[in-house]
Design a protein around this motif. Sequence first.
Motif, PDB file in Angstrom:
ATOM      1  N   HIS A  84       0.834  -1.205   0.000  1.00 15.99           N
ATOM      2  CA  HIS A  84       0.000   0.000   0.000  1.00 15.99           C
ATOM      3  C   HIS A  84       0.868   1.255   0.000  1.00 15.99           C
ATOM      4  O   HIS A  84       0.587   2.211  -0.724  1.00 15.99           O
ATOM      5  CB  HIS A  84      -0.935  -0.022   1.211  1.00 15.99           C
ATOM      6  CG  HIS A  84      -1.951   1.062   1.218  1.00 15.99           C
ATOM      7  ND1 HIS A  84      -1.939   2.069   2.153  1.00 15.99           N
ATOM      8  CD2 HIS A  84      -3.016   1.288   0.413  1.00 15.99           C
ATOM      9  CE1 HIS A  84      -2.966   2.876   1.924  1.00 15.99           C
ATOM     10  NE2 HIS A  84      -3.624   2.428   0.875  1.00 15.99           N
ATOM     11  N   CYS A  92       0.591   3.966  -2.917  1.00 15.25           N
ATOM     12  CA  CYS A  92       0.231   5.341  -2.528  1.00 15.25           C
ATOM     13  C   CYS A  92       1.302   6.323  -2.986  1.00 15.25           C
ATOM     14  O   CYS A  92       0.998   7.438  -3.405  1.00 15.25           O
ATOM     15  CB  CYS A  92       0.081   5.467  -1.014  1.00 15.25           C
ATOM     16  SG  CYS A  92      -1.455   4.828  -0.362  1.00 15.25           S
ATOM     17  N   ASP A 112      -6.156   1.770  -2.393  1.00 12.54           N
ATOM     18  CA  ASP A 112      -6.695   1.256  -1.130  1.00 12.54           C
ATOM     19  C   ASP A 112      -7.344  -0.111  -1.316  1.00 12.54           C
ATOM     20  O   ASP A 112      -7.232  -0.982  -0.448  1.00 12.54           O
ATOM     21  CB  ASP A 112      -7.687   2.252  -0.533  1.00 12.54           C
ATOM     22  CG  ASP A 112      -7.024   3.567  -0.141  1.00 12.54           C
ATOM     23  OD1 ASP A 112      -5.777   3.628  -0.054  1.00 12.54           O
ATOM     24  OD2 ASP A 112      -7.763   4.555   0.069  1.00 12.54           O
ATOM     25  N   GLU A 143      -9.828  -0.951   6.942  1.00 14.96           N
ATOM     26  CA  GLU A 143     -10.575  -0.415   5.795  1.00 14.96           C
ATOM     27  C   GLU A 143     -11.327   0.861   6.176  1.00 14.96           C
ATOM     28  O   GLU A 143     -11.281   1.857   5.440  1.00 14.96           O
ATOM     29  CB  GLU A 143     -11.552  -1.464   5.268  1.00 14.96           C
ATOM     30  CG  GLU A 143     -12.349  -0.990   4.077  1.00 14.96           C
ATOM     31  CD  GLU A 143     -13.296  -2.050   3.529  1.00 14.96           C
ATOM     32  OE1 GLU A 143     -13.926  -1.767   2.504  1.00 14.96           O
ATOM     33  OE2 GLU A 143     -13.415  -3.144   4.125  1.00 14.96           O
ATOM     34  N   VAL A 152      -8.683   3.681   6.592  1.00 15.37           N
ATOM     35  CA  VAL A 152      -8.091   4.094   5.316  1.00 15.37           C
ATOM     36  C   VAL A 152      -9.113   4.869   4.472  1.00 15.37           C
ATOM     37  O   VAL A 152      -8.792   5.918   3.912  1.00 15.37           O
ATOM     38  CB  VAL A 152      -7.540   2.859   4.556  1.00 15.37           C
ATOM     39  CG1 VAL A 152      -7.218   3.180   3.114  1.00 15.37           C
ATOM     40  CG2 VAL A 152      -6.314   2.318   5.267  1.00 15.37           C
ATOM     41  N   ASN A 153     -10.332   4.353   4.389  1.00 10.45           N
ATOM     42  CA  ASN A 153     -11.366   5.048   3.612  1.00 10.45           C
ATOM     43  C   ASN A 153     -11.686   6.410   4.207  1.00 10.45           C
ATOM     44  O   ASN A 153     -11.861   7.393   3.481  1.00 10.45           O
ATOM     45  CB  ASN A 153     -12.638   4.207   3.511  1.00 10.45           C
ATOM     46  CG  ASN A 153     -12.489   3.041   2.555  1.00 10.45           C
ATOM     47  OD1 ASN A 153     -11.635   3.044   1.674  1.00 10.45           O
ATOM     48  ND2 ASN A 153     -13.310   2.035   2.738  1.00 10.45           N
ATOM     49  N   ARG A 185      -8.821   8.797   3.350  1.00 16.16           N
ATOM     50  CA  ARG A 185      -8.854   9.200   1.944  1.00 16.16           C
ATOM     51  C   ARG A 185      -9.926  10.271   1.716  1.00 16.16           C
ATOM     52  O   ARG A 185      -9.689  11.280   1.065  1.00 16.16           O
ATOM     53  CB  ARG A 185      -9.099   7.995   1.031  1.00 16.16           C
ATOM     54  CG  ARG A 185      -9.037   8.369  -0.460  1.00 16.16           C
ATOM     55  CD  ARG A 185      -9.310   7.200  -1.406  1.00 16.16           C
ATOM     56  NE  ARG A 185     -10.671   6.733  -1.287  1.00 16.16           N
ATOM     57  CZ  ARG A 185     -11.043   5.566  -0.748  1.00 16.16           C
ATOM     58  NH1 ARG A 185     -10.146   4.731  -0.281  1.00 16.16           N
ATOM     59  NH2 ARG A 185     -12.306   5.224  -0.686  1.00 16.16           N
TER      60      ARG A 185
END
Length: 156
Positions: free
Chosen positions: A81, A85, A105, A126, A129-130, A133
């Motif tokens: 990741h 990224c 992601d 998850e 990270v979401n 973002r």
Amino acid sequence: MSSFTEFSAPLSTQFDGEASKVLGKDYWRVTKDFRYYIRSKEGGEWVYVPAGYLTDGASVPRLFWSLLPPWGAYGQAAVVHDVVCEYLSITVNGVPRSITRKVCDEILFEAMAVLNVPAYKRRIIELGVNSFRRWSGVQRPSSTPKKRALEANWSG
């Protein structure tokens, strides 16, 4: 035991004190390169992680380290990741292809499943990270010249 069916090799890293001092937080250096094959090894899509690459592991706020430390069963997925990224690119049939941060992601979530990370941990990561973002609006590659210079000058 973790399954490496979609990874060309297990993760091999060592703490890099010099890079950590220069960059202002803890960094580990990948000591053996590997590929992560997206979806399947035969699909022609992969992420290459070179030896010498610097990673901070999973970018989990220190407050949550007791639940999710920077390194765990998801460590190799976190390194993949970090690479996607940083460059927002994967290799497709030998040719670099730009990807979005959202796809980046999604690769993390897939790689964690390949590593048999428990579903509840994958879901927590998850969500984090979401949220990051969406909150940060980060959509561009994240590499810094200092970090790239430290990677280029490595003589492992």
